[in-house]
Design a protein around this motif. Structure first.
Motif, PDB file in Angstrom:
ATOM      1  N   VAL A  94       8.414  17.697   0.348  1.00 52.22           N
ATOM      2  CA  VAL A  94       8.024  16.309   0.121  1.00 52.22           C
ATOM      3  C   VAL A  94       6.870  16.327  -0.864  1.00 52.22           C
ATOM      4  N   LEU A  95       7.001  15.620  -1.974  1.00 52.46           N
ATOM      5  CA  LEU A  95       6.000  15.629  -3.032  1.00 52.46           C
ATOM      6  C   LEU A  95       5.546  14.210  -3.349  1.00 52.46           C
ATOM      7  N   ARG A  96       4.256  14.014  -3.443  1.00 49.09           N
ATOM      8  CA  ARG A  96       3.722  12.705  -3.850  1.00 49.09           C
ATOM      9  C   ARG A  96       4.049  12.488  -5.317  1.00 49.09           C
ATOM     10  N   VAL A  97       4.583  11.346  -5.649  1.00 49.08           N
ATOM     11  CA  VAL A  97       4.925  11.025  -7.034  1.00 49.08           C
ATOM     12  C   VAL A  97       3.638  10.705  -7.796  1.00 49.08           C
ATOM     13  N   ASP A 113       0.809  -1.221   0.000  1.00 50.90           N
ATOM     14  CA  ASP A 113       0.000   0.000   0.000  1.00 50.90           C
ATOM     15  C   ASP A 113       0.844   1.273   0.000  1.00 50.90           C
ATOM     16  N   PHE A 114       2.164   1.114   0.087  1.00 51.23           N
ATOM     17  CA  PHE A 114       3.033   2.286   0.145  1.00 51.23           C
ATOM     18  C   PHE A 114       2.876   3.137  -1.116  1.00 51.23           C
ATOM     19  N   LEU A 115       2.971   4.434  -0.916  1.00 47.62           N
ATOM     20  CA  LEU A 115       2.978   5.397  -2.014  1.00 47.62           C
ATOM     21  C   LEU A 115       4.392   5.944  -2.168  1.00 47.62           C
ATOM     22  N   ARG A 116       4.694   6.414  -3.361  1.00 49.93           N
ATOM     23  CA  ARG A 116       6.042   6.950  -3.591  1.00 49.93           C
ATOM     24  C   ARG A 116       6.042   8.462  -3.409  1.00 49.93           C
ATOM     25  N   TYR A 117       7.112   8.936  -2.792  1.00 48.89           N
ATOM     26  CA  TYR A 117       7.271  10.371  -2.533  1.00 48.89           C
ATOM     27  C   TYR A 117       8.661  10.813  -2.978  1.00 48.89           C
ATOM     28  N   LEU A 118       8.701  11.994  -3.525  1.00 49.55           N
ATOM     29  CA  LEU A 118       9.958  12.600  -3.938  1.00 49.55           C
ATOM     30  C   LEU A 118      10.336  13.624  -2.870  1.00 49.55           C
ATOM     31  N   VAL A 119      11.504  13.444  -2.266  1.00 48.35           N
ATOM     32  CA  VAL A 119      11.942  14.302  -1.162  1.00 48.35           C
ATOM     33  C   VAL A 119      13.113  15.163  -1.628  1.00 48.35           C
ATOM     34  N   ILE A 120      12.981  16.467  -1.447  1.00 48.21           N
ATOM     35  CA  ILE A 120      14.049  17.394  -1.811  1.00 48.21           C
ATOM     36  C   ILE A 120      14.743  17.862  -0.524  1.00 48.21           C
ATOM     37  N   PHE A 121      16.039  17.634  -0.456  1.00 45.99           N
ATOM     38  CA  PHE A 121      16.843  18.087   0.670  1.00 45.99           C
ATOM     39  C   PHE A 121      17.566  19.381   0.310  1.00 45.99           C
ATOM     40  N   ASN A 122      17.803  20.239   1.296  1.00 42.32           N
ATOM     41  CA  ASN A 122      18.664  21.388   1.055  1.00 42.32           C
ATOM     42  C   ASN A 122      20.113  20.974   1.286  1.00 42.32           C
ATOM     43  N   ARG A 123      21.044  21.896   1.153  1.00 46.06           N
ATOM     44  CA  ARG A 123      22.461  21.524   1.243  1.00 46.06           C
ATOM     45  C   ARG A 123      22.878  21.122   2.653  1.00 46.06           C
ATOM     46  N   ASP A 124      22.048  21.449   3.667  1.00 44.44           N
ATOM     47  CA  ASP A 124      22.333  21.027   5.037  1.00 44.44           C
ATOM     48  C   ASP A 124      21.698  19.681   5.348  1.00 44.44           C
ATOM     49  N   GLN A 125      21.159  19.045   4.329  1.00 42.39           N
ATOM     50  CA  GLN A 125      20.499  17.745   4.452  1.00 42.39           C
ATOM     51  C   GLN A 125      19.250  17.780   5.319  1.00 42.39           C
ATOM     52  N   ASN A 126      18.611  18.931   5.335  1.00 44.44           N
ATOM     53  CA  ASN A 126      17.295  19.057   5.935  1.00 44.44           C
ATOM     54  C   ASN A 126      16.262  19.020   4.819  1.00 44.44           C
ATOM     55  N   ILE A 127      15.100  18.476   5.104  1.00 43.75           N
ATOM     56  CA  ILE A 127      14.076  18.332   4.069  1.00 43.75           C
ATOM     57  C   ILE A 127      13.489  19.690   3.693  1.00 43.75           C
TER      58      ILE A 127
END
Length: 227
Positions: A168-171, A151-165
């Motif tokens: 978060v976008l649903r694919v 049932d998992f959905l896919r998400y695209l996660v964008i990190f900044n250069r400090d590796q903080n999110i």
């Protein structure tokens, strides 16, 4: 002190007929669990009654306002438990059948204070998953919620250069829109000197936790996301 006969579990729009007076077409009903003489829950999901707020107020000898407020608060607590359950399944289901070593990396990586306490990661992961699945299988205020890795959905996660999110976008399901999203995300990550990661989870909130945990067992999280 008078002990009420019912406990309010929450509200639901899956039952629109009052189980007391029979009125139909209600927008929602209040889920009521029967209590025993000592005020303890006395039943299972099959014993829950669904009343309109007026009948629920009469059954509890409360005002309708108190019934509504209590039902909303109870439902909010249930929603929070559901959200926590989705997080736990999203985090640990991918490594449920992984070697003990991989399972331990994920569990202790997220629970560092338990590393040298004698708590066994395999046992805890099994326990957490069982409890989370039971939470989402509870049908007292609605149908069972998705709880399988399928049932998992896919998400695209964008990190900044400090590796903080950063986002978060649903694919999207549509291939063309997925490609557009990938290009836009790569552009966005480049602008903030960050990076992009695809993860799988039961919801967007859980996806954030998975993204931060991904490096503890990348092979298994990638398998869950089919990447």
């Amino acid at each position: 002190m008078r002990i009420p006969k019912w406990k309010i579990l929450g509200v639901t729009d899956d039952f629109t007929e009052c189980g007391c007076c029979g009125r139909r077409g209600l927008k929602r009903t209040v889920a009521l669990m029967p209590l025993d003489a000592d005020g303890n829950e006395d039943g299972t999901a099959e014993d829950v009654a669904y009343y309109g707020t007026s009948c629920a107020a009469t059954a509890l000898s409360w005002t309708q306002g108190k019934v509504t407020d209590t039902a909303r608060a109870a439902q909010a607590e249930r929603d929070q438990r559901d959200a926590y359950a989705r997080r736990m399944i999203s985090l640990y289901a991918p490594v449920e059948f992984a070697p003990v070593r991989e399972k331990a990396r994920v569990f202790y990586g997220r629970n560092r204070s338990l590393r040298h306490t004698g708590v066994k990661a395999s046992e805890e992961v099994a326990k957490v998953l069982a409890e989370a699945r039971a939470t989402l299988a509870d049908t007292t205020t609605g149908p069972a919620r998705p709880s399988r890795i399928e049932d998992f959905l896919r998400y695209l996660v964008i990190f900044n250069r400090d590796q903080n999110i950063h986002r978060v976008l649903r694919v999207p399901d549509e291939e063309g829109k997925r490609q557009e999203q990938v290009i836009a995300a790569a552009r966005s990550a480049d602008q903030i000197r960050g990076s992009v990661l695809v993860v799988a989870a039961l919801d967007g909130g859980a996806a954030r936790d998975v993204a931060y945990t991904h490096d503890l067992a990348p092979e298994y999280f990638k398998q869950a996301a089919h990447v």
